[in-house]
Design a protein around this motif. Structure first.
Motif, mmCIF file in Angstrom:
data_model
loop_
_atom_site.group_PDB
_atom_site.id
_atom_site.type_symbol
_atom_site.label_atom_id
_atom_site.label_comp_id
_atom_site.label_asym_id
_atom_site.label_seq_id
_atom_site.Cartn_x
_atom_site.Cartn_y
_atom_site.Cartn_z
ATOM 1 N N VAL A 38 -4.501 -0.958 7.719
ATOM 2 C CA VAL A 38 -4.726 -2.013 6.731
ATOM 3 C C VAL A 38 -4.741 -3.360 7.450
ATOM 4 C CG1 VAL A 38 -3.647 -3.242 4.809
ATOM 5 C CG2 VAL A 38 -3.773 -0.756 4.782
ATOM 6 N N ASP A 58 -9.160 2.932 4.598
ATOM 7 C CA ASP A 58 -9.423 4.364 4.456
ATOM 8 C C ASP A 58 -10.818 4.734 4.959
ATOM 9 O OD1 ASP A 58 -8.548 7.031 3.141
ATOM 10 O OD2 ASP A 58 -10.514 6.638 2.235
ATOM 11 N N GLN A 81 3.269 2.103 2.371
ATOM 12 C CA GLN A 81 2.390 2.568 1.311
ATOM 13 C C GLN A 81 2.977 3.667 0.429
ATOM 14 O OE1 GLN A 81 -1.627 3.259 2.630
ATOM 15 N NE2 GLN A 81 -1.598 1.443 3.920
ATOM 16 N N LEU A 131 -7.104 -1.519 0.791
ATOM 17 C CA LEU A 131 -6.716 -0.134 1.088
ATOM 18 C C LEU A 131 -7.946 0.743 1.311
ATOM 19 C CD1 LEU A 131 -3.911 0.085 -1.585
ATOM 20 C CD2 LEU A 131 -3.556 0.276 0.901
ATOM 21 N N LEU A 132 -8.970 0.552 0.499
ATOM 22 C CA LEU A 132 -10.189 1.350 0.622
ATOM 23 C C LEU A 132 -10.885 1.100 1.959
ATOM 24 C CD1 LEU A 132 -12.300 3.280 -0.667
ATOM 25 C CD2 LEU A 132 -13.472 1.205 -1.458
ATOM 26 N N ALA A 183 -10.204 5.736 -3.458
ATOM 27 C CA ALA A 183 -11.058 6.399 -2.456
ATOM 28 C C ALA A 183 -11.768 7.606 -3.051
ATOM 29 C CB ALA A 183 -10.235 6.790 -1.239
ATOM 30 N N GLN A 200 -4.057 -1.825 -8.113
ATOM 31 C CA GLN A 200 -2.722 -1.250 -8.047
ATOM 32 C C GLN A 200 -1.969 -1.660 -9.315
ATOM 33 O OE1 GLN A 200 -0.121 -3.134 -5.157
ATOM 34 N NE2 GLN A 200 0.659 -1.113 -4.553
ATOM 35 N N ALA A 226 -6.737 -3.062 -3.877
ATOM 36 C CA ALA A 226 -7.441 -1.777 -3.886
ATOM 37 C C ALA A 226 -8.533 -1.747 -2.825
ATOM 38 C CB ALA A 226 -8.026 -1.509 -5.270
ATOM 39 N N THR A 273 -2.616 4.254 -5.116
ATOM 40 C CA THR A 273 -3.793 3.419 -5.395
ATOM 41 C C THR A 273 -4.948 3.818 -4.492
ATOM 42 O OG1 THR A 273 -2.366 1.565 -6.001
ATOM 43 C CG2 THR A 273 -4.659 1.046 -5.488
ATOM 44 N N CYS A 274 -4.678 3.955 -3.202
ATOM 45 C CA CYS A 274 -5.722 4.296 -2.239
ATOM 46 C C CYS A 274 -6.340 5.654 -2.546
ATOM 47 C CB CYS A 274 -5.156 4.264 -0.822
ATOM 48 S SG CYS A 274 -6.424 4.525 0.441
ATOM 49 N N ALA A 313 0.986 1.983 -2.933
ATOM 50 C CA ALA A 313 -0.318 1.748 -2.318
ATOM 51 C C ALA A 313 -0.995 3.072 -1.981
ATOM 52 C CB ALA A 313 -0.166 0.889 -1.075
#
Length: 193
Positions: free
Chosen positions: A162, A156, A104, A152-153, A123, A83, A149, A118-119, A115
């Motif tokens: 999260v 996802d 986010q 968040l991934l 992703a 991020q 990162a 970033t995600c 966020a």
């Protein structure tokens, strides 16, 4: 993650301890040479597969970590960066990260990437790397990057909220493993092996 990429095992690695310089953007920090023992321990732990495809964020701390963890080639991908944060952001670090992970769509502080952004960036890059690995018959994909990162991934990929507690437990370095959309080895488990 459905389709052909679900057969590729994803190994996420958080970089080693950086040499922090608050006057510079975190994306420019390299590894702290006084604290590379954790990377040697991770390399010797046996949890990172031999013969894997390696891709790293192009930030120095991630790239240098990848180079210490494997003797093989490491591709660099700017989309796997952490991020974005400006220099001088260390004040109230944990509070700002929490705020970013919970809210986010909102920047946690002036100059911070959201966020959500970033995600989406990370992703999309990971989906692409997984699909290419699967198409090439690569079973294991090791991605070296960053704590926020990756937090968040993982949310996802697994379709879960999260995990703030997991982010708080992250070490420098650390690793986890996902098979399809399931977390198979949690962060820090490699230290218990």
């Amino acid at each position: 993650m459905s389709g052909t990429s679900s057969g590729t095992v994803l190994h996420l690695v958080r970089h080693g301890r950086p040499l922090v310089d608050p006057s510079r953007e975190p994306s420019t920090w390299g590894l702290d040479p006084e604290h590379v023992d954790g990377l040697a321990a991770l390399r010797g732990s046996g949890v990172l597969p031999m013969g894997a495809r390696w891709v790293s964020s192009d930030e120095p701390k991630a790239r240098e970590s990848a180079e210490m963890l494997t003797d093989g080639p490491v591709a660099l991908d700017a989309a796997l960066r952490e991020q974005a944060r400006p220099a001088g952001w260390l004040e109230d670090y944990a509070l700002r990260i929490h705020r970013s992970l919970v809210h986010q769509e909102t920047s946690a502080a002036p100059g911070w990437e959201t966020a959500a952004s970033t995600c989406a960036r990370v992703a999309a890059a990971v989906r692409d790397h997984r699909e290419r690995a699967a198409a090439d018959g690569v079973r294991d994909l090791v991605l070296v990057g960053h704590g926020t990162a990756w937090t968040l991934l993982v949310a996802d990929l697994t379709g879960r909220p999260v995990d703030l507690a997991a982010w708080e437990r992250l070490q420098l370095p650390d690793a986890c493993t996902l098979v399809g959309d399931q977390l198979r080895r949690r962060w820090g488990a490699w230290r218990e092996s």
